[in-house]
Design a protein around this motif. Structure first.
Motif, mmCIF file in Angstrom:
data_model
loop_
_atom_site.group_PDB
_atom_site.id
_atom_site.type_symbol
_atom_site.label_atom_id
_atom_site.label_comp_id
_atom_site.label_asym_id
_atom_site.label_seq_id
_atom_site.Cartn_x
_atom_site.Cartn_y
_atom_site.Cartn_z
ATOM 1 N N ALA A 77 0.881 -1.169 0.085
ATOM 2 C CA ALA A 77 -0.058 -0.176 -0.212
ATOM 3 C C ALA A 77 0.936 1.386 -0.061
ATOM 4 N N SER A 78 2.289 1.215 0.205
ATOM 5 C CA SER A 78 2.976 2.317 0.058
ATOM 6 C C SER A 78 2.851 3.042 -1.273
ATOM 7 N N ILE A 79 2.400 2.373 -2.394
ATOM 8 C CA ILE A 79 2.425 3.070 -3.592
ATOM 9 C C ILE A 79 1.265 4.030 -3.657
ATOM 10 N N ALA A 80 0.146 3.751 -2.669
ATOM 11 C CA ALA A 80 -0.813 4.589 -2.790
ATOM 12 C C ALA A 80 -0.433 5.899 -2.049
ATOM 13 N N ASP A 81 0.408 5.609 -0.737
ATOM 14 C CA ASP A 81 0.581 6.672 -0.138
ATOM 15 C C ASP A 81 1.705 7.643 -0.856
ATOM 16 N N TRP A 82 2.278 7.109 -1.884
ATOM 17 C CA TRP A 82 3.253 7.994 -2.763
ATOM 18 C C TRP A 82 2.254 8.945 -3.452
ATOM 19 N N PHE A 83 1.107 8.406 -4.021
ATOM 20 C CA PHE A 83 0.274 9.273 -4.810
ATOM 21 C C PHE A 83 -0.545 10.331 -3.792
ATOM 22 N N LYS A 84 -0.718 10.087 -2.834
ATOM 23 C CA LYS A 84 -1.159 10.835 -1.752
ATOM 24 C C LYS A 84 -0.421 12.085 -1.509
ATOM 25 N N ASN A 85 0.812 11.544 -1.048
ATOM 26 C CA ASN A 85 1.951 12.556 -0.924
ATOM 27 C C ASN A 85 1.972 13.557 -2.005
ATOM 28 N N ALA A 86 2.189 13.254 -3.099
ATOM 29 C CA ALA A 86 1.988 13.975 -4.419
ATOM 30 C C ALA A 86 0.928 14.817 -4.485
ATOM 31 N N ARG A 87 -0.261 14.140 -4.373
ATOM 32 C CA ARG A 87 -1.617 15.340 -4.299
ATOM 33 C C ARG A 87 -1.075 16.401 -3.304
ATOM 34 N N ARG A 88 -1.058 15.904 -2.150
ATOM 35 C CA ARG A 88 -0.990 16.961 -1.116
ATOM 36 C C ARG A 88 0.285 18.124 -1.201
ATOM 37 N N ALA A 89 1.265 17.380 -1.909
ATOM 38 C CA ALA A 89 2.561 18.540 -2.105
ATOM 39 C C ALA A 89 2.080 19.379 -3.199
ATOM 40 N N ASP A 90 1.546 19.129 -4.327
ATOM 41 C CA ASP A 90 1.350 19.835 -5.373
ATOM 42 C C ASP A 90 -0.064 19.752 -5.865
ATOM 43 N N PRO A 91 -1.216 20.206 -5.444
ATOM 44 C CA PRO A 91 -2.691 19.499 -5.892
ATOM 45 C C PRO A 91 -2.848 19.788 -7.187
ATOM 46 N N ASP A 92 -2.160 20.824 -7.828
ATOM 47 C CA ASP A 92 -2.582 21.126 -9.208
ATOM 48 C C ASP A 92 -1.869 20.085 -10.568
ATOM 49 N N ALA A 93 -0.827 19.540 -9.844
ATOM 50 C CA ALA A 93 -0.100 18.561 -10.835
ATOM 51 C C ALA A 93 -0.851 17.327 -11.239
ATOM 52 N N ALA A 94 -1.089 16.895 -12.444
ATOM 53 C CA ALA A 94 -1.413 15.491 -12.873
ATOM 54 C C ALA A 94 -0.667 14.510 -12.626
ATOM 55 N N LEU A 95 -1.238 13.328 -11.947
ATOM 56 C CA LEU A 95 -0.310 12.589 -11.436
ATOM 57 C C LEU A 95 -0.532 11.038 -12.300
ATOM 58 N N PHE A 96 0.556 10.537 -12.601
ATOM 59 C CA PHE A 96 0.671 9.555 -13.720
ATOM 60 C C PHE A 96 1.263 8.342 -13.189
ATOM 61 N N LEU A 97 0.873 6.959 -13.497
ATOM 62 C CA LEU A 97 1.773 5.837 -14.001
ATOM 63 C C LEU A 97 2.384 5.937 -14.938
ATOM 64 N N ASN A 98 3.713 5.076 -15.148
ATOM 65 C CA ASN A 98 4.119 5.254 -16.408
ATOM 66 C C ASN A 98 4.790 3.812 -16.647
ATOM 67 N N ASP A 99 4.463 3.124 -17.802
ATOM 68 C CA ASP A 99 5.130 1.804 -17.904
ATOM 69 C C ASP A 99 5.238 1.564 -19.380
ATOM 70 N N PHE A 100 5.979 0.705 -19.765
ATOM 71 C CA PHE A 100 6.570 0.158 -21.152
ATOM 72 C C PHE A 100 5.639 -1.343 -21.339
ATOM 73 N N ASP A 101 5.474 -1.385 -22.705
ATOM 74 C CA ASP A 101 5.211 -2.641 -23.340
ATOM 75 C C ASP A 101 3.514 -2.847 -23.080
ATOM 76 N N VAL A 102 2.820 -1.790 -22.469
ATOM 77 C CA VAL A 102 1.480 -1.776 -22.213
ATOM 78 C C VAL A 102 0.674 -1.652 -23.481
ATOM 79 N N LEU A 103 1.268 -0.397 -24.280
ATOM 80 C CA LEU A 103 0.666 -0.152 -25.834
ATOM 81 C C LEU A 103 1.545 -0.828 -26.689
ATOM 82 N N GLU A 104 2.955 -0.306 -26.744
ATOM 83 C CA GLU A 104 3.668 -0.589 -28.052
ATOM 84 C C GLU A 104 3.754 -2.202 -28.345
ATOM 85 N N ASN A 105 3.679 -2.930 -27.260
ATOM 86 C CA ASN A 105 3.739 -4.566 -27.397
ATOM 87 C C ASN A 105 2.273 -5.118 -27.101
ATOM 88 N N ALA A 106 1.478 -4.172 -26.437
ATOM 89 C CA ALA A 106 0.209 -4.571 -25.951
ATOM 90 C C ALA A 106 0.286 -5.944 -25.490
#
Length: 630
Positions: A419-448
């Motif tokens: 659940a730490s990964i959820a805490d990271w998103f919570k911390n990012a939202r609290r620190a900069d409420p206006d920033a869009a928060l993304f996950l980023n990964d490879f082979d999800v789209l290009e190799n599907a």
């Protein structure tokens, strides 16, 4: 020939060579007759899955082919393969050309995915080429793939392999050869480039179904009507006023990853920040600095940092991103993506983490360091970074937070609770409420890859159930010598669109020696992404070969000459998808209109001999605003 069942893949086995070794040929470094002299394996399927068939087509340069049948569906390409060992030595740096023809024996709406590789047979399994291509029809398609040998290979030490373990299907392959062209440097001659051939569904076909649908969506989604009403200071309409419309910037970002150091360093070596060496190992010169900065000022729609904001780099030089962002502001270059807050894997030589975390992996220490890093970098850059990759590549990088289970994906334990990964998103939202928060990964789209999609979809849901917010999904777009399958990619987009606000191509490049193929994939991927409703941007992973992680960017060669893909990139964003300047005259009711691409516009209205300037944003199908005389 020899064909056998096995439960291991090519990279983890020493091939058993055929007893009959063909005489050396000047034309090919594999057998003269690859339809009789081959090896292979087929995990979980009958050993007679490959057979020789005659081809009665005089237009083809071969009369026999191999029919390959796969009776089960596997999880990996390497679950089944036909293998051709080399019959001649290869030197590192030799240019090789692997040619083959392939077709399906039965029609199907879903393209069949196969992979071709050239690599060392034993550890360290050095690979020189890996390509996959969707096979979508019963007509023969030719592939001629150029690649450089990345090591010395003695005769018999390396192999060409057709891997087909993913599919339960049948195909035929013929005209197989690997030609050694010797030590040939780029740029290639026109006659050599004409030998290259590669197919993917829709390549070069303006009537392809995916392309026609994409073009219709672009007209609907990315354009609008901007209507202005010119009035005098008393609020009365002004007829006959000249209104000039200038499209400054599209609302869709076309970005390139850049390195902050090249914006602010001194090539002469003076001052506190001298320029160093690029990723290619060459010195960053005064000419490079001038052309690099000029390209960003004049040819880049927007930018993001490639390495400048990564955790280890940031802590090594906290002032660099601030200086680089000031340079971008001073030169009116929008900054759009922050990459990344945490890349949570690697305790070995290739670690993505600061050295002290690699040395001290106690949960208490790691948790504190992560939280402090988020607070520090987000506090320093609050309001300056519109979009953050909060977590990079969580499917493969999970040493800190572990990995949740998903369909086809096993759970993994990390140093910290999952659940730490959820805490990271919570911390990012609290620190900069206006920033869009993304996950980023490879082979999800290009190799599907289905397991990558399943995992990231499950992870977004897991983060939200644990109190975090995920605004977007970043699809890395690292294409090798491969072709996009737009039908499969559309399925991926349809899966993610309902669960996030935004989607983006975040790390696009095409690593191939075939520059025409690189240009076609670049152009087609731009069309595909621009046509999707949830896509907000497209970022290439560096624009200059001289400082590109693969030495093969989509825009400029190392000598700063423009590539075919660069011409396509710039033509799309500066011409085809940018509304040209237009002059309109207001009607009796004081209105003038322009149909154009959405984005920021500069307006100039000449009212009673006075030129008045205005800013406007076209952000809907129809936007109307009033211009009051200055």
């Amino acid at each position: 020939m020899r064909f056998f069942a096995a439960s291991v893949f090519l990279g983890c086995m020493a091939l058993i060579h055929s007893e009959s070794v063909a005489a050396a040929s000047s034309a090919t470094i594999i057998s003269i007759d690859p339809t009789t002299d081959y090896e292979g394996y087929n995990a979980g399927a009958p050993t007679d899955a490959v057979s020789r068939v005659q081809i009665g087509d005089a237009t083809l340069p071969f009369s026999s082919a191999l029919r390959v049948r796969r009776g089960v569906t596997g999880e990996n390409y390497f679950d089944a393969a036909v293998v051709w060992p080399t019959r001649a030595a290869v030197r590192q740096g030799d240019l090789l050309l692997a040619t083959y023809w392939v077709r399906r024996t039965k029609s199907s709406a879903t393209p069949l995915q196969v992979e071709l590789t050239f690599q060392l047979n034993e550890a360290p399994f050095t690979s020189s080429m890996r390509t996959n291509a969707p096979v979508d029809g019963r007509a023969w398609q030719k592939y001629a793939v150029p690649f450089y040998a990345r090591a010395d290979y003695a005769a018999g030490e390396a192999s060409l392999a057709l891997r087909y373990g993913l599919v339960r299907d049948e195909l035929e392959i013929g005209g197989i050869s690997v030609e050694n062209l010797g030590q040939i440097a780029q740029p290639f001659s026109t006659s050599l480039r004409r030998k290259f051939a590669f197919y993917y569904p829709g390549r070069g076909d303006q009537s392809a179904s995916w392309r026609k649908a994409a073009e219709r969506r672009i007209d609907s989604l990315r354009k609008g009507a901007l209507t202005v009403r010119v009035v005098d200071r008393a609020g009365k309409p002004v007829a006959g006023a000249a209104v000039e419309f200038r499209h400054r910037r599209t609302s869709f970002y076309w970005a390139s990853a850049i390195e902050g150091q090249w914006l602010v360093c001194d090539p002469a070596g003076r001052g506190p920040r001298p320029c160093g060496r690029t990723k290619s190992g060459t010195q960053f010169t005064a000419r490079d600095a001038d052309l690099y900065r000029r390209a960003i000022r004049s040819r880049m729609n927007s930018v993001g940092f490639e390495n400048t904001l990564k955790w280890p780099a940031y802590e090594e030089d906290r002032s660099l991103p601030i200086e680089a962002l000031r340079w971008l502001d001073a030169n009116n270059v929008p900054f759009v993506r922050g990459h990344n807050l945490i890349w949570p894997g690697g305790f070995g030589p290739q670690s993505n983490l600061p050295a002290d975390i690699r040395a001290n992996s106690s949960p208490t220490y790691v948790a504190r360091r992560v939280d402090d890093h988020f607070d520090e970098i987000l506090g320093a850059l609050k309001g300056r970074v519109p979009e953050w990759d909060v977590v990079n590549e969580p499917f493969d990088n999970y040493d800190i937070q572990g990995r949740i289970a998903a369909p086809g994906v096993d759970r993994r334990q990390g140093i910290l609770p999952t659940a730490s990964i959820a805490d990271w998103f919570k911390n990012a939202r609290r620190a900069d409420p206006d920033a869009a928060l993304f996950l980023n990964d490879f082979d999800v789209l290009e190799n599907a890859l289905p397991q990558k999609s399943a995992f990231n979809l499950a992870l977004i849901d897991f983060i939200r159930r644990n109190g975090g917010e995920v605004d977007g999904m970043g699809f890395q777009g690292h294409f090798g010598q491969s072709g996009p399958d737009f039908l499969r990619m559309q399925t991926v987009v349809n899966q993610f669109s309902p669960v996030v606000q935004s989607l983006a191509i975040t790390e696009f490049d095409v690593d191939t020696l075939d520059e025409t193929l690189q240009a076609d994939i670049t152009d087609d991927m731009m069309v595909f992404a621009f046509s999707q409703p949830k896509f907000t941007g497209f970022e290439i992973w560096g624009f200059w070969d001289g400082d590109h992680w693969l030495g093969n960017s989509p825009v400029y060669r190392a000598d700063w000459s423009l590539k075919p893909s660069g011409r396509r990139w710039l033509d799309r964003i500066n011409n085809k998808w940018k509304t040209p300047p237009a002059l309109r005259t207001t009607s009796i009711d004081g209105t003038a209109s322009l149909d154009g691409f959405r984005g920021d516009y500069g307006l100039t209205a000449t009212i009673n001999g006075r030129r008045c300037r205005y800013d406007a944003v076209l952000n809907a199908r129809r936007t109307t605003l009033t211009l009051t005389a200055c």
